[in-house]
Design an enzyme around this catalytic site. Structure first.
Site, mmCIF file in Angstrom:
data_model
loop_
_atom_site.group_PDB
_atom_site.id
_atom_site.type_symbol
_atom_site.label_atom_id
_atom_site.label_comp_id
_atom_site.label_asym_id
_atom_site.label_seq_id
_atom_site.Cartn_x
_atom_site.Cartn_y
_atom_site.Cartn_z
ATOM 1 C CB SER A 169 -0.882 0.011 1.258
ATOM 2 O OG SER A 169 -1.575 1.234 1.401
ATOM 3 C CE1 TYR A 202 -4.568 -1.888 4.976
ATOM 4 C CE2 TYR A 202 -3.454 0.168 4.437
ATOM 5 C CZ TYR A 202 -4.115 -0.971 4.042
ATOM 6 O OH TYR A 202 -4.314 -1.222 2.702
#
Length: 251
Positions: A143, A156
């Site tokens: 990501s 995350y």
């Protein structure tokens, strides 16, 4: 792209980027194992692929369970004889966005278990098989949050930074084994994770788009295109890289 006849596993393939990736591999004549924790969602993707003339099957797995990942790899090899590509896409976000001092233990543990440990399990077992058969290819879904700071999103961000690091370390270790390992780093992409965020904070829609130079979110199909390219024979000299697809956000 040259992925025809490859045997491909895509984890978390029941929706979003995983589903788009599974369909894109099948479109290019690969045989796709659609893996997801939810069998019904995975079966729907298989049905879509076969309806379009592609080759696909379901093998369910919870990537946080080592024995289920073992079964995923072993059943694939038993059925098809080998494993050419695994796309480690299964991932979740936290239930609550919070600063580090207020971050819940539940959100830390659950996100790290799926996004980081799950990727490790899949890499470990896929690599063992790929060494045995003399080669293979791994594409990890990281990501933009694994390349730059992400506010109120510690687990995350930590998990995706870890995926980038694992990608590079393993790529270095296995470069002489005919095994390539790369990652894609999507920015804000239309997906269940983004939908969940915007359902809680609808006001963030315009704010997020304002920091994307292209002024739109990415599409799952656009991420899938990069994944299939990295897994193809068109990129035989690329390993240990992170490809960022973010509409210019990182600029």
């Amino acid at each position: 792209m040259q992925v025809n006849d490859k045997i491909v596993i895509v984890t978390g393939a029941g929706s979003g980027i995983g589903a788009a990736t599974a369909k894109h591999f099948a479109k290019h004549k690969a045989t796709v194992v659609v893996s997801d924790i939810k069998k019904e969602k995975a079966q729907q993707i298989v049905d879509d692929i076969t309806a379009d003339g592609g080759q696909s099957t379901v093998i369910t797995a919870n990537v946080t369970k080592f024995d289920e990942v073992e079964q995923l790899i072993s059943k694939t090899v038993q059925k098809f004889g080998r494993l050419d590509v695994i796309v480690n896409n299964a991932g979740i976000g936290p239930r609550n966005m919070a600063k580090t001092g207020e971050y819940t233990l539940e959100d830390w543990d659950s996100v790290i278990a799926v996004n980081q440990t799950g990727v490790f399990y899949c890499m470990k077992l896929a690599l063992q098989q790929m060494v045995k058969q003399g080669g293979g290819n791994i594409v990890n879904i990281a990501s933009l949050a694994g390349l730059k700071a992400s506010l109120n999103n510690l687990s995350y961000s930590a998990s995706k930074f870890a995926v980038v690091g694992m990608t590079k370390s393993a790529a270095l270790e296995y470069a002489t084994k005919n095994i390539r390992i790369n990652a894609v780093c999507p920015g804000y992409t239309e997906s269940a994770l983004l939908d969940k965020l915007l359902s809680v904070r609808p006001d963030m829609d315009q704010m997020l788009k304002s920091v994307i130079p292209m002024k739109r979110y990415g599409l799952a199909e656009e991420i899938a295109e990069a994944v299939v390219w990295l897994a193809s024979e068109n990129t035989k000299f690329i390993t240990g890289q992170t490809i960022t697809l973010d509409g210019g956000t990182s600029l």
